[in-house]
Motif scaffolding. Structure first.
Motif, PDB file in Angstrom:
ATOM      1  N   LEU A 263      18.766  61.788  20.209  1.00  0.00           N
ATOM      2  CA  LEU A 263      17.612  63.056  20.228  1.00  0.00           C
ATOM      3  C   LEU A 263      18.554  63.464  20.769  1.00  0.00           C
ATOM      4  O   LEU A 263      18.280  64.737  20.495  1.00  0.00           O
ATOM      5  N   LEU A 264      19.273  63.801  21.273  1.00  0.00           N
ATOM      6  CA  LEU A 264      19.768  65.319  22.571  1.00  0.00           C
ATOM      7  C   LEU A 264      21.381  65.039  22.174  1.00  0.00           C
ATOM      8  O   LEU A 264      21.807  67.506  22.151  1.00  0.00           O
ATOM      9  N   LEU A 265      22.306  64.514  21.606  1.00  0.00           N
ATOM     10  CA  LEU A 265      23.616  65.241  21.087  1.00  0.00           C
ATOM     11  C   LEU A 265      23.872  65.679  20.433  1.00  0.00           C
ATOM     12  O   LEU A 265      24.574  66.924  21.375  1.00  0.00           O
ATOM     13  N   PRO A 266      23.110  66.420  19.338  1.00  0.00           N
ATOM     14  CA  PRO A 266      23.743  67.629  18.447  1.00  0.00           C
ATOM     15  C   PRO A 266      22.987  68.972  19.639  1.00  0.00           C
ATOM     16  O   PRO A 266      24.002  70.130  19.006  1.00  0.00           O
ATOM     17  N   HIS A 267      22.100  69.137  20.088  1.00  0.00           N
ATOM     18  CA  HIS A 267      21.709  70.403  20.731  1.00  0.00           C
ATOM     19  C   HIS A 267      22.344  70.300  21.317  1.00  0.00           C
ATOM     20  O   HIS A 267      22.778  71.481  22.254  1.00  0.00           O
ATOM     21  N   VAL A 268      22.564  69.359  22.395  1.00  0.00           N
ATOM     22  CA  VAL A 268      23.928  69.684  23.981  1.00  0.00           C
ATOM     23  C   VAL A 268      25.432  69.966  23.061  1.00  0.00           C
ATOM     24  O   VAL A 268      25.949  70.862  23.782  1.00  0.00           O
ATOM     25  N   VAL A 269      25.690  69.277  21.922  1.00  0.00           N
ATOM     26  CA  VAL A 269      26.946  70.062  21.653  1.00  0.00           C
ATOM     27  C   VAL A 269      27.205  71.293  21.218  1.00  0.00           C
ATOM     28  O   VAL A 269      27.695  71.785  21.418  1.00  0.00           O
ATOM     29  N   ARG A 270      25.671  71.666  20.706  1.00  0.00           N
ATOM     30  CA  ARG A 270      25.906  72.955  20.164  1.00  0.00           C
ATOM     31  C   ARG A 270      25.866  74.028  21.252  1.00  0.00           C
ATOM     32  O   ARG A 270      25.751  74.868  21.211  1.00  0.00           O
ATOM     33  N   PHE A 271      24.469  73.498  21.598  1.00  0.00           N
ATOM     34  CA  PHE A 271      25.141  74.547  23.520  1.00  0.00           C
ATOM     35  C   PHE A 271      25.753  74.446  23.900  1.00  0.00           C
ATOM     36  O   PHE A 271      26.866  75.224  24.604  1.00  0.00           O
ATOM     37  N   ASN A 272      27.077  73.576  24.104  1.00  0.00           N
ATOM     38  CA  ASN A 272      28.558  73.237  25.232  1.00  0.00           C
ATOM     39  C   ASN A 272      29.361  74.547  24.222  1.00  0.00           C
ATOM     40  O   ASN A 272      30.288  74.620  24.767  1.00  0.00           O
ATOM     41  N   ALA A 273      28.621  74.338  22.065  1.00  0.00           N
ATOM     42  CA  ALA A 273      30.283  74.789  22.488  1.00  0.00           C
ATOM     43  C   ALA A 273      29.859  76.012  21.611  1.00  0.00           C
ATOM     44  O   ALA A 273      30.426  76.941  21.202  1.00  0.00           O
ATOM     45  N   ALA A 347      23.915  62.897  38.645  1.00  0.00           N
ATOM     46  CA  ALA A 347      25.429  63.201  39.141  1.00  0.00           C
ATOM     47  C   ALA A 347      25.881  63.629  37.477  1.00  0.00           C
ATOM     48  O   ALA A 347      27.811  64.134  38.074  1.00  0.00           O
ATOM     49  N   THR A 348      25.658  63.153  36.343  1.00  0.00           N
ATOM     50  CA  THR A 348      26.280  63.231  35.403  1.00  0.00           C
ATOM     51  C   THR A 348      26.703  64.705  34.668  1.00  0.00           C
ATOM     52  O   THR A 348      27.114  65.407  34.321  1.00  0.00           O
ATOM     53  N   PHE A 349      25.410  65.759  35.676  1.00  0.00           N
ATOM     54  CA  PHE A 349      24.949  66.921  35.483  1.00  0.00           C
ATOM     55  C   PHE A 349      26.553  67.967  35.496  1.00  0.00           C
ATOM     56  O   PHE A 349      27.107  68.426  35.000  1.00  0.00           O
ATOM     57  N   ILE A 350      27.692  67.570  36.810  1.00  0.00           N
ATOM     58  CA  ILE A 350      28.898  67.895  37.624  1.00  0.00           C
ATOM     59  C   ILE A 350      29.577  68.686  36.462  1.00  0.00           C
ATOM     60  O   ILE A 350      30.417  69.430  36.735  1.00  0.00           O
ATOM     61  N   THR A 351      29.848  67.084  35.339  1.00  0.00           N
ATOM     62  CA  THR A 351      31.483  67.638  34.818  1.00  0.00           C
ATOM     63  C   THR A 351      31.033  67.551  33.665  1.00  0.00           C
ATOM     64  O   THR A 351      31.680  67.837  33.170  1.00  0.00           O
ATOM     65  N   ASN A 352      29.942  68.447  32.882  1.00  0.00           N
ATOM     66  CA  ASN A 352      29.284  69.172  32.067  1.00  0.00           C
ATOM     67  C   ASN A 352      30.375  69.996  31.646  1.00  0.00           C
ATOM     68  O   ASN A 352      30.637  71.141  32.877  1.00  0.00           O
ATOM     69  N   PRO A 353      30.624  70.924  31.253  1.00  0.00           N
ATOM     70  CA  PRO A 353      32.353  71.716  30.903  1.00  0.00           C
ATOM     71  C   PRO A 353      31.162  73.185  30.536  1.00  0.00           C
ATOM     72  O   PRO A 353      32.088  74.635  31.017  1.00  0.00           O
ATOM     73  N   VAL A 354      30.180  73.282  30.671  1.00  0.00           N
ATOM     74  CA  VAL A 354      29.776  74.506  30.800  1.00  0.00           C
ATOM     75  C   VAL A 354      28.175  74.319  30.926  1.00  0.00           C
ATOM     76  O   VAL A 354      27.816  73.613  31.816  1.00  0.00           O
ATOM     77  N   THR A 355      28.016  75.553  32.500  1.00  0.00           N
ATOM     78  CA  THR A 355      26.848  75.364  33.312  1.00  0.00           C
ATOM     79  C   THR A 355      25.501  75.975  33.010  1.00  0.00           C
ATOM     80  O   THR A 355      25.173  76.489  31.661  1.00  0.00           O
ATOM     81  N   ALA A 356      24.577  75.004  33.086  1.00  0.00           N
ATOM     82  CA  ALA A 356      23.279  75.253  32.345  1.00  0.00           C
ATOM     83  C   ALA A 356      22.218  75.554  33.510  1.00  0.00           C
ATOM     84  O   ALA A 356      21.915  74.825  34.364  1.00  0.00           O
ATOM     85  N   THR A 357      21.337  76.249  32.871  1.00  0.00           N
ATOM     86  CA  THR A 357      20.284  76.668  34.160  1.00  0.00           C
ATOM     87  C   THR A 357      18.860  75.323  33.482  1.00  0.00           C
ATOM     88  O   THR A 357      19.172  74.785  32.346  1.00  0.00           O
ATOM     89  N   GLU A 358      18.397  75.513  34.284  1.00  0.00           N
ATOM     90  CA  GLU A 358      16.646  75.193  34.315  1.00  0.00           C
ATOM     91  C   GLU A 358      16.285  75.770  33.084  1.00  0.00           C
ATOM     92  O   GLU A 358      15.794  74.831  31.798  1.00  0.00           O
ATOM     93  N   LYS A 359      16.215  76.853  32.823  1.00  0.00           N
ATOM     94  CA  LYS A 359      16.171  77.461  31.777  1.00  0.00           C
ATOM     95  C   LYS A 359      16.254  76.750  30.245  1.00  0.00           C
ATOM     96  O   LYS A 359      15.744  76.132  29.412  1.00  0.00           O
ATOM     97  N   ASP A 360      17.692  76.735  30.630  1.00  0.00           N
ATOM     98  CA  ASP A 360      18.558  75.832  29.180  1.00  0.00           C
ATOM     99  C   ASP A 360      18.521  74.644  29.110  1.00  0.00           C
ATOM    100  O   ASP A 360      18.142  74.059  28.272  1.00  0.00           O
ATOM    101  N   ILE A 361      18.271  74.042  29.967  1.00  0.00           N
ATOM    102  CA  ILE A 361      17.700  72.682  30.477  1.00  0.00           C
ATOM    103  C   ILE A 361      15.865  72.821  29.201  1.00  0.00           C
ATOM    104  O   ILE A 361      15.985  71.756  27.613  1.00  0.00           O
ATOM    105  N   GLY A 362      15.234  73.369  29.834  1.00  0.00           N
ATOM    106  CA  GLY A 362      14.302  73.482  29.033  1.00  0.00           C
ATOM    107  C   GLY A 362      14.331  73.626  27.904  1.00  0.00           C
ATOM    108  O   GLY A 362      13.198  73.584  26.273  1.00  0.00           O
ATOM    109  N   THR A 363      15.279  74.727  26.942  1.00  0.00           N
ATOM    110  CA  THR A 363      15.032  75.314  25.256  1.00  0.00           C
ATOM    111  C   THR A 363      16.448  73.649  25.010  1.00  0.00           C
ATOM    112  O   THR A 363      15.129  73.574  23.576  1.00  0.00           O
ATOM    113  N   LEU A 364      16.844  72.823  25.073  1.00  0.00           N
ATOM    114  CA  LEU A 364      17.481  71.831  24.337  1.00  0.00           C
ATOM    115  C   LEU A 364      16.161  70.847  24.577  1.00  0.00           C
ATOM    116  O   LEU A 364      15.574  70.393  23.288  1.00  0.00           O
ATOM    117  N   LEU A 365      14.878  70.660  26.071  1.00  0.00           N
ATOM    118  CA  LEU A 365      14.021  69.689  25.096  1.00  0.00           C
ATOM    119  C   LEU A 365      13.050  70.060  24.541  1.00  0.00           C
ATOM    120  O   LEU A 365      12.787  68.781  23.366  1.00  0.00           O
TER     121      LEU A 365
END
Length: 369
Positions: A263-273, A347-365
């Motif tokens: 469910l999340l994958l295309p949205h997270v790719v767009r965010f990181n890109a 623990a998996t959040f630490i190695t994401n290549p782009v810093t995300a905020t709580e607001k960013d995660i809310g937008t993805l959800l």
């Protein structure tokens, strides 16, 4: 940089033959309860030499809770095995890992830990991770330690042929998510890139085949290999935002892990890109996998990658959003802040290549409601 392969891997129809190397050992098998009367378990037991004493622990449920782990530790200590075999989906292998980990902390001596996956998804057979859950708090806890690496992984394609299409789809998308997150994770290297890229190519080619025909042993073996390759990649490169959020969605709404990732994958790719260096790396993968023309711009190449992800999900009949899964939109909206806060601590959040905020995660959800 350090890169190590800690698990010996046997792949193919004859891989169970490795078990012939044991004699006069106490063997403790941890497995999913639905394997109790299965051909797979019978084949496994027949492959263990008769001089061995075999005990079984079936009390595994999806997203193994702390209470299950504790019960398993007690059983393990009473059995005193020299060889532990975790066989089943990610939950069974993760549970076996956690039980061994905590039992060793209390003095248990285990010579060999063997992981035998019966789904092609988690890659748990070659990782140093175990995910356990707290049902009361509705939180999943990833546990990471080098001692969690299995000593041996047996990839037996005939153990996967009975997996239904829906589970094949969800677990296959988990493999794709592992590979794509490892590809851009902060710990990525030439070595992990090689495993991640090969895994992506195998998934795109063979997951639809395995989904259409579960008896296709070639496709099943290739997806097993893809899962293991992705596991080898992310165990050293790391994962990212996709898994950090998916863990919370699974804990809150009991979604299958692979489905939450899909469910999340295309949205997270767009965010990181949105980040230039990450966009360049996604574009590189898109070209290497033959998804985009060599002359395409980076933005176009990423769009081709996103198109391939979305087309694969559609082909596998995976829902596009939570509403399609009959999950109440108000319930998800009400849980947004809780999920986002927990994802930031995952623990998996630490190695994401782009810093995300709580607001960013809310937008993805919000995008998957």
């Amino acid at each position: 940089m350090l890169f190590t392969v800690r698990t010996r891997i046997y792949s193919g129809k004859e891989s169970l033959g490795y078990l012939n190397t044991f004699a006069n050992k106490k063997v403790w098998i941890v497995c999913d309860p639905f394997l109790r009367d299965s051909d797979a378990l019978r084949q496994l037991q027949q492959a263990i030499p008769q001089t061995c004493t075999v005990s079984l622990f079936f009390d595994i449920i999806p997203d193994p809770p702390i209470a299950t782990i504790a019960a398993g530790v007690v059983n393990l200590q009473a059995t005193e095995p020299e060889v532990v075999i975790g066989v089943g989906g990610g939950s069974a292998i993760d549970a076996a890992k956690a039980m061994i980990y905590f039992a060793r902390m209390q003095g248990a001596s285990i010579e060999t830990f063997i992981a035998i996956p019966t789904t092609s998804g988690t890659g748990s057979e070659v990782t140093h991770a175990s995910v356990i859950s707290d049902p009361q708090k509705k939180i999943k806890y990833p546990l990471f330690d080098v001692s969690l690496y299995p000593d041996v992984a047996l990839l037996v394609p005939q153990f996967v042929v009975s997996v239904p299409p829906g589970v094949t789809a969800n677990t296959g998308m988990d493999v794709l998510t592992h590979a794509l997150e490892a590809w851009v994770a902060t710990g990525a290297s030439d070595f992990t890139d090689a495993f991640a890229a090969k895994s992506v190519r195998l998934v795109l080619q063979y997951l639809p085949r395995a989904w259409r025909d579960g008896q296709d042993l070639v496709a099943r073996e290739k997806m097993h290999n893809a899962s293991t390759l992705a596991g080898m990649a992310f165990s050293q490169a790391g994962l990212g935002l996709n898994h950090a959020i998916a863990h919370q969605l699974g804990g809150q709404f009991h979604l299958p892990h692979g489905l939450a990732n899909a469910l999340l994958l295309p949205h997270v790719v767009r965010f990181n890109a949105r980040d230039l260096s990450v966009r360049q790396k996604y574009a590189q993968l898109s070209r290497e996998c033959g998804l985009s023309p060599a002359h395409a711009t980076e933005e176009e190449a990423v769009k081709y990658l996103l198109k391939a992800i979305e087309q694969l999900s559609a082909e596998l009949h995976i829902a596009k959003n939570m509403t399609a899964l009959n999950i109440d939109a108000q319930a998800l909206t009400g849980a947004l802040s809780t999920i986002a806060a927990a994802a930031l601590k995952d623990a998996t959040f630490i190695t994401n290549p782009v810093t995300a905020t709580e607001k960013d995660i809310g937008t993805l959800l919000q995008a998957i409601i």
